[in-house]
Design an enzyme around this catalytic site. Sequence first.
Site, short mmCIF file in Angstrom:
data_model
loop_
_atom_site.label_atom_id
_atom_site.label_comp_id
_atom_site.label_asym_id
_atom_site.label_seq_id
_atom_site.Cartn_x
_atom_site.Cartn_y
_atom_site.Cartn_z
N ASN A 286 3.59 11.95 1.25
CA ASN A 286 4.02 11.34 -0.02
C ASN A 286 4.58 12.37 -0.99
O ASN A 286 5.50 12.07 -1.77
CB ASN A 286 2.84 10.60 -0.67
CG ASN A 286 2.38 9.41 0.15
OD1 ASN A 286 3.08 8.96 1.06
ND2 ASN A 286 1.20 8.90 -0.15
N GLU B 218 27.55 5.44 -10.45
CA GLU B 218 28.80 6.10 -10.09
C GLU B 218 28.66 6.84 -8.77
O GLU B 218 29.58 6.85 -7.94
CB GLU B 218 29.22 7.07 -11.20
CG GLU B 218 30.57 7.72 -10.95
CD GLU B 218 30.97 8.68 -12.06
OE1 GLU B 218 31.91 9.47 -11.84
OE2 GLU B 218 30.33 8.65 -13.13
N GLN C 197 0.82 -1.22 0.00
CA GLN C 197 0.00 0.00 0.00
C GLN C 197 0.85 1.26 0.00
O GLN C 197 0.64 2.16 -0.83
CB GLN C 197 -0.93 0.00 1.21
CG GLN C 197 -1.80 1.25 1.29
CD GLN C 197 -2.74 1.22 2.49
OE1 GLN C 197 -2.88 0.20 3.16
NE2 GLN C 197 -3.39 2.33 2.78
N THR D 280 3.41 -6.96 3.38
CA THR D 280 3.67 -7.10 1.95
C THR D 280 5.00 -6.48 1.56
O THR D 280 5.82 -7.11 0.89
CB THR D 280 2.54 -6.45 1.14
OG1 THR D 280 1.29 -7.07 1.47
CG2 THR D 280 2.79 -6.60 -0.35
N SER E 249 7.25 -0.14 2.04
CA SER E 249 7.31 0.07 3.48
C SER E 249 7.89 -1.20 4.10
O SER E 249 7.51 -2.31 3.72
CB SER E 249 5.92 0.35 4.06
OG SER E 249 5.93 0.24 5.46
N ASN F 178 8.45 8.19 8.60
CA ASN F 178 7.18 8.92 8.55
C ASN F 178 7.12 10.04 9.58
O ASN F 178 6.62 11.12 9.30
CB ASN F 178 6.01 7.96 8.74
CG ASN F 178 5.48 7.41 7.43
OD1 ASN F 178 5.65 8.03 6.39
ND2 ASN F 178 4.83 6.26 7.48
#
Length: 487
Positions: free
Chosen positions: A278, A304, A67, A195, A190, A256
């Site tokens: 975000n 590099e 998510q 997930t 995250s 966060n």
Amino acid sequence: MYIYFINKKNEKKLGKKKGAKKKSGKKQKKKSKKARRVKPKKVEPEPPPPPPPPPSQGEFIWIHIGQAGVQIGLACWELFCLEHGINPDGTVKELTTNSTSMFSLTQDNSYVPRALIVDTDPSVIDVLKSGNFQNLFSYENMISGKESAASNYAAGFYGVGKKLSSKVMDQLARLAEDCNSLQGIAVFRSISGGTGSGMGSRIIETIRNTYPNKTIIDLNVCSSSEFSNIIVEPYNTALTTHHVLDVVNCSLLFDNKSIYDICGSKLDLLQPTFANINSIVALVTSGITLSLRFEGSMMRNISELLANLIPQPRLHFPLISYAPITNYARSISSASTQSAVMSFDSDYQMIKIDPRLGKYLSICMMFRGNLKPTNINTTIAFLQREQSIPVTHNLNSPLFKFGLCNLLPIAVPDSGIFAPSTATTTLCNNTIIKQYWMNTMNNYNKLLTKRVFLHHYTEEGMDEATFDAANGNISKLIAEYEEIESS
């Protein structure tokens, strides 16, 4: 058809042949009129083909997992489209540069992000498919399962994420075949949930085995305890870090809570939303990838930059900062010196740790705006002269590496962020990052000593010994930072 006109003067000089019949004037005149009426066909010029990618650059493929990874990814691609002059449906608005390092060009001359959108839960991707950017991403590149990983690393790695990861790798292979010179793969996720941490680790491990010579950048969103309600977050964070520590080339951490504080102190947002957070992450990601997407003087490609930034393979957790971040033009100078000095302030860092308490191993700075190399050299000289930058004594290369992109900073409309005339993105490899891992492992061991919630992980097929292995591996990482700090 060719038409010839005879000069009458030349005709008199040449004379006439004996016995030649004189043609009537009327007929000659009629033929001349007919000849004049013939017009050559206009040939429409073909549109020029799109320019090839810059020879020094290669493509990067992005994988947004879970998510948080998907939602931040959408914010990033919204900003990328603005910077490249591409509409939300992939058509060209006003192309600012060759964009094939991040986008693939279709047969109808529209641009599609080189990105995979992945989640075990279909709800977030379903929202994306019905939103403003539904026509930007290829539907083949949106891969979702039918159930959530329930904030469980083991479920993402061994359970629901295992089958889905094979589909991701199949589609990644198709994207890689479409590249002329694949430079690397960036994973946005995250590491607090199931997930992103679990399935993300499996995918990264498979990428390394499949593409052993490609650069892997791991962009991690991590939540602090006061900003998250996931009790097992320390487990997920430590387990995924343990699994990919010797696999990825660089891990970039976004806390966060730190970004939440930036929204309050710099943007005057008392209750920032995840959309506000975000937007800042997207702004920083844009600054990090400038050398990949735009040409400019003193530029370096990402591989590099990382080679100069990472002195030892495991010490690949640089502090990230972006400056200035503001919501209006309040006494911000257009000079590069001010933004460069700001970038060493912990108030602009994506993880709020005081870098003065550690030692710098390397510093990479990406300047952006209407600047010249002489401006940058002056700025670096000022920083070395006026700023207190503690360093270790075993540096084998110059402390500062930098690049310059002349494209002016851009902000997404209605994001609450003002776009200044110059900006600086800084990656600092500083030993103080050990403090973040010490805090994480402190919370981890509080859970582990009581052996709480372990059954949720072992029921998915995970060996309980993995918890102790993760503890030992990250403790070793902390010791490596302490060793180089004291050298």
